[in-house]
Design an enzyme around this catalytic site. Sequence first.
Site, short mmCIF file in Angstrom:
data_model
loop_
_atom_site.label_atom_id
_atom_site.label_comp_id
_atom_site.label_asym_id
_atom_site.label_seq_id
_atom_site.Cartn_x
_atom_site.Cartn_y
_atom_site.Cartn_z
N ASP A 121 -59.56 57.79 25.30
CA ASP A 121 -60.41 57.31 26.52
C ASP A 121 -61.74 58.11 26.62
O ASP A 121 -61.82 58.95 25.75
CB ASP A 121 -59.62 57.83 27.69
CG ASP A 121 -59.73 57.18 28.96
OD1 ASP A 121 -61.12 56.38 28.95
OD2 ASP A 121 -59.00 57.18 29.88
C1 BGC Z 1 -60.91 55.13 31.88
C2 BGC Z 1 -60.77 53.97 31.21
C3 BGC Z 1 -61.91 53.47 30.89
C4 BGC Z 1 -63.10 54.12 30.34
C5 BGC Z 1 -64.62 53.43 30.18
C6 BGC Z 1 -62.18 56.08 31.46
O1 BGC Z 1 -62.55 57.07 32.52
O2 BGC Z 1 -59.76 56.05 32.28
O3 BGC Z 1 -59.77 53.14 31.50
O4 BGC Z 1 -61.78 52.18 30.04
O5 BGC Z 1 -63.28 55.17 31.38
O6 BGC Z 1 -64.94 53.15 31.17
#
Ligand code: BGC
Length: 734
Positions: free
Chosen positions: A255
């Site tokens: 993530d």
């Molecule tokens: C989120 C993800 C997301 C990523 C990119 C993160 O903060 O938890 O689900 O895909 O950001 O935007």
Amino acid sequence: MKKVLTTLLLAIACLGAGAQNQATEERIGDILSQMSLHEKILLLHAQSKFTSPGVPRLGIRQLSMSDGPHGVRAELEWNSWRSARWTNDSIVAFPSLSCLAASWNRELSALYGSAVSEEFAFRGKDVLLGPGVNIARTPLNGRAFEYMGEDPLLAGEMAVPYIIAAQENGIACCLKHFVLNDQETDRFGVNVNVSERALREIYLAPFKMAVDKAHVWSIMGSYNYYKGVHGCQNGWLINDILKDEWQWDGALISDWGGTTDTPQATFGGLDIEMGTYTDGKERESPFGYEDYFLADKLEALVLSGDIPESVVDEKAARVLRLILRTSMNPQKVIGAQCSEAHYEACRRIGEEGIVLLKNEASALPLSLDKCGRILVVGENATRSLTEGGGSSELKTRRDISPLEALQRLGKIDYAQGYYSGNPIYDRQEQLDPSRQEALMQEALSKAREADLVIFVGGLNKNHGQDCENGDRESYDLPFGQNELISRLAEIQNNIIVVTFGGNAYATPWISKVKALLHCWYLGSEAGEALANVLSGKVTPSGKLPVTFARRYEDYPYVKFGERAYPGLRDVPATPNSAGEIPSSQVWYDEGIFVGYRGFEKSRCEAQFPFGYGLSYTTFEYGNASVKTESDSVRVTLEVTNTGAFNGKEIVQVYVSAPGAKRKDMPLKELKAFAKTGLLEPGGRETLSMTIPFSDLTYWNETTHGWKAESGTYIFSIGASSADIRQSIKEKILF
Ligand code: BGC
């Protein structure tokens, strides 16, 4: 060279049975054998906010990723979260995944995956960040709208067709967030303590289905800790379970910002590091992509002999496989953006996800010519619900609001009734009470003149509502809506409530309103889908993927106190190998008794139970048959539409195991479901559902394995978890 090749072959052999395409595997080996260590490591980390590099020298293309999961996110700058200010990146917003789950329609899930991935392909993306299958353990989870409810079988079954369809188009899904990311409160710092059994049976189960049945090509690790280690670099979860036990051959993507340590991430199974804080390419920054944990630091540790190169090879092979499946896939589609077919898919999914929760005296469908003066009240009748919410925010080309769609049907007056401020940052306490009061008074006085009030409210994508990085502030509807609905009902007894929102909420006014429809989020075609259901053009056929409790206190974890949610801060803990200590600890004390499993255990009646949803028509269930086959059980029954409207019915099969009376066994669990096609009045359809024996096992904490128990099972066939029409006993010997 020979040594390199042997290492490569070993690395590839380790990838296991999931790696199906021999030619691709040979190609991966060949490419790897030509790459320098530095080039292999380049594959393992970002080169911008949403891309990771390929190997231009060998003609290997980069990977381009985007959120997900309800449409392609608007373009961001190369190195920042700021908008790139493109003018050609407006897309179709599809309904929220909670809405898709409420449709219980696998065909619509495939349609969703196919349509949304075409938009990704058109925008030049390779990896779609979604879908999400974290479990709705708490109704307060700020991201529940991006997930598929409280039951692992429903979530997994609904994710599978979406993934298969997207990947058929050459777009990888990146299944989120592996695993236990079930709350947004302290999402970066909370350590989840959960029994092995609940982890296996509830939280990992939908991920396993996506691996086994859809062969998902990438998975995103979670921010939260498990056993004191972040999800993105957690060897127990990623190496031991996902890659070794499940033989998954995909790439584990962090993530954004979820990586914190080079050895831990390297040995913990992470394959691509994304989003670690950097200004990267803007050279004035002291921190660039080469400073990522899986970049120069990793290279140095390999060169010094502290990390074997074979570990890098294994990761690089996985990333190359992902590249060959997507950005270098000759079958990848060109795609389309904002095609009429996509709008139609959006509308159809929305229509089938809407759940009719109450319909007193057949208040719905509306006979518009007989309704008299109609007043619509509520901010969600006009507010964009595709903006905000965090990473799933969307910039749409064309949206149809509920008010617009209803006004097409006839002359309709409108009062906003309440306001909620800026889509993202305004908290409830910042709202001006005098403005709120004035809006309420305006709505009340207009309601006096109306013959029918349609209230359109619910949650929205503000922080503290359905929004990432924070949970909901309350189980109640926000912005004074409970009071507003009750006051409207005092002066107008003909009132229909329509709510948007990703999860369950309290309905203290339920006895005072004629009808209630819950719509989740419906995307670009929101108004059209809603108007079609209100007017009866479409008969509602959605059913709840979550339990609506009467009171917040009824949710199974609440009785365990704050330790069970949202967790306790500053609990002493031993630092992990990266020297980190979680900032809070949460204990899933309810174990496997999540959602309806918990309500049934404590004999607590829900306001609207899991699997519940009304129709304008009625269905009769014929006598079901349950037949044991060599490795599965087959449940068959005929469903007849006995009412006056066309409609579809969802039939659910719950199974009680021989030990269901034991303290540690759920009274029953969803094991199969099927939805009929559109049945005309008098129309009938035979549904056939198969339950593999492997789905009748439970996790034994002593042997650390799945256990099948021979004995008499009860197969309960129902219209919801609380409306069982028939129960059939069947002796099964494993
Ligand atoms: C989120 C993800 C997301 C990523 C990119 C993160 O903060 O938890 O689900 O895909 O950001 O935007």
